[in-house]
Design an enzyme around this catalytic site. Sequence first.
Site, PDB file in Angstrom:
ATOM      1  N   HIS A  82       9.203  -5.023   5.184  1.00  0.00           N
ATOM      2  CA  HIS A  82       8.753  -4.670   3.834  1.00  0.00           C
ATOM      3  C   HIS A  82       9.955  -4.485   2.902  1.00  0.00           C
ATOM      4  O   HIS A  82      10.095  -3.460   2.233  1.00  0.00           O
ATOM      5  CB  HIS A  82       7.894  -3.393   3.862  1.00  0.00           C
ATOM      6  CG  HIS A  82       6.972  -3.286   2.678  1.00  0.00           C
ATOM      7  ND1 HIS A  82       5.864  -2.482   2.660  1.00  0.00           N
ATOM      8  CD2 HIS A  82       6.995  -3.877   1.451  1.00  0.00           C
ATOM      9  CE1 HIS A  82       5.248  -2.578   1.506  1.00  0.00           C
ATOM     10  NE2 HIS A  82       5.923  -3.426   0.751  1.00  0.00           N
ATOM     11  N   GLU A 130       1.775  -0.892   8.970  1.00  0.00           N
ATOM     12  CA  GLU A 130       3.052  -1.257   8.376  1.00  0.00           C
ATOM     13  C   GLU A 130       4.143  -1.371   9.436  1.00  0.00           C
ATOM     14  O   GLU A 130       4.974  -2.276   9.386  1.00  0.00           O
ATOM     15  CB  GLU A 130       3.446  -0.208   7.325  1.00  0.00           C
ATOM     16  CG  GLU A 130       4.627  -0.594   6.492  1.00  0.00           C
ATOM     17  CD  GLU A 130       4.294  -1.547   5.346  1.00  0.00           C
ATOM     18  OE1 GLU A 130       5.139  -1.705   4.479  1.00  0.00           O
ATOM     19  OE2 GLU A 130       3.201  -2.136   5.334  1.00  0.00           O
ATOM     20  N   ARG A 183      -0.299  -7.144   1.148  1.00  0.00           N
ATOM     21  CA  ARG A 183      -0.607  -6.089   2.107  1.00  0.00           C
ATOM     22  C   ARG A 183      -1.069  -6.734   3.403  1.00  0.00           C
ATOM     23  O   ARG A 183      -1.759  -7.757   3.388  1.00  0.00           O
ATOM     24  CB  ARG A 183      -1.692  -5.142   1.573  1.00  0.00           C
ATOM     25  CG  ARG A 183      -1.250  -4.233   0.435  1.00  0.00           C
ATOM     26  CD  ARG A 183      -0.207  -3.221   0.897  1.00  0.00           C
ATOM     27  NE  ARG A 183       0.190  -2.292  -0.158  1.00  0.00           N
ATOM     28  CZ  ARG A 183       1.213  -2.469  -0.964  1.00  0.00           C
ATOM     29  NH1 ARG A 183       1.942  -3.581  -0.859  1.00  0.00           N
ATOM     30  NH2 ARG A 183       1.511  -1.570  -1.884  1.00  0.00           N
TER      31      ARG A 183
END
Length: 326
Positions: free
Chosen positions: A284, A265, A237
Amino acid sequence: MSPAAAAAVFAPPSPAELAEVCDLAPGPVLDDLTAPRAREVLADVEVLVTGWGCPPLDADVLAAAPRLKAVVHAAGSVRAHVTDACWDRGIEVSSAAAANALPVAEYTLGMILLHGKHVLERARDFRRARRREDWLRVPDTVGNYRRTVGILSASLIGRRVIELLRPFDYEVLLHDPYVTGSEATALGVEWVELPELFARADLLSVHTPLLPATRGLVARDLLEAMRPGAALINTSRGAVVDQDALVDVARAGRIRAVLDVTDPEELPADHPLWSCPDILITPHLAGSQGNEWRRLADTAVGEVARWAAGEGFAHPVRRERLAFLA
């Protein structure tokens, strides 16, 4: 789960395979558990197969599902939807986190190998110069022979990365406060303290879950202690890493980085990470995507079959382990 998640993960023939091991309620997929149709289905449900976009299974939802005994999650973390009310009622929970760990570990291995050869910057220089470098003058900072790889956290993904590294000529270090030295030896790695992990690793891969204790864990002092030219790989993360410090250390030309996750993100277009030439940012994509979603569906179908046969889950999630899970 959301209709989009269902369409991606449970593409044909997965729905038919699921229907072979249970009485599958007719569609559509439920993404609002308060709707009349959802309440009608929940009244008879014994097992919920969940995925990305599942609403929280709170006390109100559970009251509408008196027969619910198990939740099979066709994705990784269950934190967003499995509530205390579920645990209090004794509902059994399974997750496909182990299945989702496999492509993340494969991505990590690929990045370790590529960055050992300094592929990112050498390809960039090759594109600019349009001619090869003198290959007999390549410095010994390039290459994967007897490099030191550091693994931060023996999570599902961290352990799989350790397994994938075994055929290669790497020295592998591990830091995980919940793993003993003897357990590390059994894994074939050397257990070290956190500062030593960062000081010794040529390539350091972060696999710790984001918990209150791990937010900002990869702090400025650790980044500054890394060897010149070392590479940091983060697939856990974004908030585990101090991104401001990473920008400073990378801009100084001290280290390189691969970030499959950032905080937030989706970085703003003017975020300084974008302008760091030695940082590769990927969207991601390390986790399950494309045909890898089939593995998640297969895992969920297998877990429903095991539960229906009274065999118990192969991949159970335990309440007492939640403090250590993503």
